[in-house]
Scaffold this active site. Structure first.
Site, PDB file in Angstrom:
ATOM      1  CB  SER A 242      -0.908   0.014   1.234  1.00  0.00           C
ATOM      2  OG  SER A 242      -1.560   1.258   1.382  1.00  0.00           O
ATOM      3  CE1 TYR A 255      -4.147  -2.162   4.826  1.00  0.00           C
ATOM      4  CE2 TYR A 255      -3.378   0.029   4.223  1.00  0.00           C
ATOM      5  CZ  TYR A 255      -3.764  -1.247   3.859  1.00  0.00           C
ATOM      6  OH  TYR A 255      -3.757  -1.609   2.531  1.00  0.00           O
TER       7      TYR A 255
END
Length: 411
Positions: A242, A255
């Protein structure tokens, strides 16, 4: 003549009878011609090979223009043109060329295929002719049924929870029995969870644990299990990470920490596996519409869990109204994300079958620019950009801060 006198003053070695002299206008024309030729050849190569802007290193072009100006201003014509030509040649050679390997006979395991990117990637790779092992959490779930219906008979559904050691071992036995001595050409780590978006102080510890177990430790466990098959095939290890693994994004503490960990794990594995002929790539997408954000019902459950785990003083400082605004962040991020996930699929396919895959890919809007700003600019500049881009900064202030500001204005 005046022009010749100026040229002789600039290049004293060229003065004198019989000395070759281009003149300033002639020299400038040569630089313009060389620059135009280089630009045309580079543009042709970029378009022919479908090179993305970030892969073409367009940030180098201003540096080449500056070098051209410096060579023209301070170097003799022959030396200046030579230096500029060599720099342009190096850039042209460095531009990537799209040369792909055949898909036939190659097998790939993709984790997290129940929905989202993994589901779409399994379909895409199956259409390209690869033998796809699609790892799913539920072999009889709706996502698995859709893959059975839409894909060729070659696609094989694998029951695979990346946090379950027994399922990882069983998946390895099933896949190794299918690929035999050919080995496994590629492993694509796609399974991931976001759980909830909120200030790092507010997120329960179990959210941090879940993100690390799925997004990082799951990748490590599956990689270790399947690495002998990858080494046998001299294949590819691809991880869909990501943009949050490259730069801080407010509200993504759990995250982003897990994605940063898996990004560094892949970077080290790339060095470790070089001697074995296994190529390692990390894909860092920006915002795309996938199921990682969860449904409204899921967000409500997580919000309730968050409230129940807060200490009274923390809940009082933030206030119920601030905490309630966090529920809308998931919906806002989902609505502003791109529904076209083809850039991720294209990059994954390139990482799997290009003769020379890249170590990193950055598909999506700002996926290349935001990490670049974070690395190359002062932190205050990045923080200013982040306040405008990321929705958590647009939420109302926590209650205690609003009280402080109101009291300050009153005083």
């Amino acid at each position: 003549m005046a022009g010749e006198d100026a040229g002789a003053a600039r290049y004293p070695g060229l003065a004198g009878e019989g000395a070759p002299y281009l003149g300033l206008a002639g020299e400038g024309a040569l630089y313009l011609a060389l620059g135009a030729l280089f630009s045309g050849l580079s543009l042709r190569k970029i378009l022919k090979n479908e090179v993305k802007f970030q892969d073409a290193s367009l940030c180098v072009l201003p540096a080449l223009l500056l070098l051209e100006a410096l060579c023209y201003a301070f170097l003799p014509p022959g030396l200046g043109l030579s230096v500029f030509s060599v720099a342009c040649g190096f850039y042209y050679i460095a531009l990537p060329v799209r040369r792909m390997l055949p898909a036939a006979g190659k097998s790939v395991l993709v984790t997290g295929c129940d929905s989202g990117l993994g589901h779409a990637l399994a379909k895409h790779l199956d259409k390209q002719g690869l033998l796809v092992f699609a790892g799913v959490l539920n072999r009889n779930g709706p996502g698995a049924e859709e893959l059975r219906r839409a894909c060729s008979p070659n696609l094989c559904l694998i029951q695979l929870d990346v946090t379950n050691s027994e399922e990882i071992t069983a998946a390895h036995c099933e896949i190794s029995g299918r690929v035999k001595d050919a080995g496994l050409w590629a492993l694509v780590h796609n399974a991931g969870v976001l759980v909830y978006v909120a200030d790092g102080e507010l997120l329960p510890v179990n959210v941090y644990k879940q993100c690390m177990e799925v997004n990082f430790l799951g990748v490590v466990q599956v990689t270790k299990m399947f690495m002998p098959l990858l080494r046998k095939a001299k294949g590819r290890l691809v991880t869909i990470s990501s943009m949050a693994g490259l730069n801080p994004i407010p509200g993504f503490a759990a995250y982003a920490a897990s994605k940063a960990a898996v990004t560094m794990f892949c970077a080290v594995m790339r060095q470790d596996l070089f001697k074995w002929g296994v190529k390692v790539s990390s894909i860092h997408p920006s915002g795309f519409k996938t199921n990682i954000f969860g449904s409204r019902e899921h967000c409500s459950i997580q919000a309730q869990d968050l409230l129940e785990n807060l200490k009274p003083d923390v809940r009082d400082d933030y206030g119920e109204d601030y905490l309630n605004t966090l529920k809308d962040l998931h919906h806002e991020m989902l609505t502003t994300s791109s529904s076209n996930i083809s850039p991720v699929l294209e990059d994954a396919y390139h990482a799997l079958l290009a003769q020379r895959p890249y170590s990193t890919y950055n598909p999506g809007t700002f996926a290349y620019l935001i990490p670049l700003i974070f690395r190359c600019f002062p932190l205050w500049f990045y923080d200013t950009i982040a306040k405008q881009m990321f929705p958590i900064h647009r939420a109302i202030l926590p209650r205690s801060l609003r009280t402080f500001h109101n009291n300050y204005k009153t005083d």
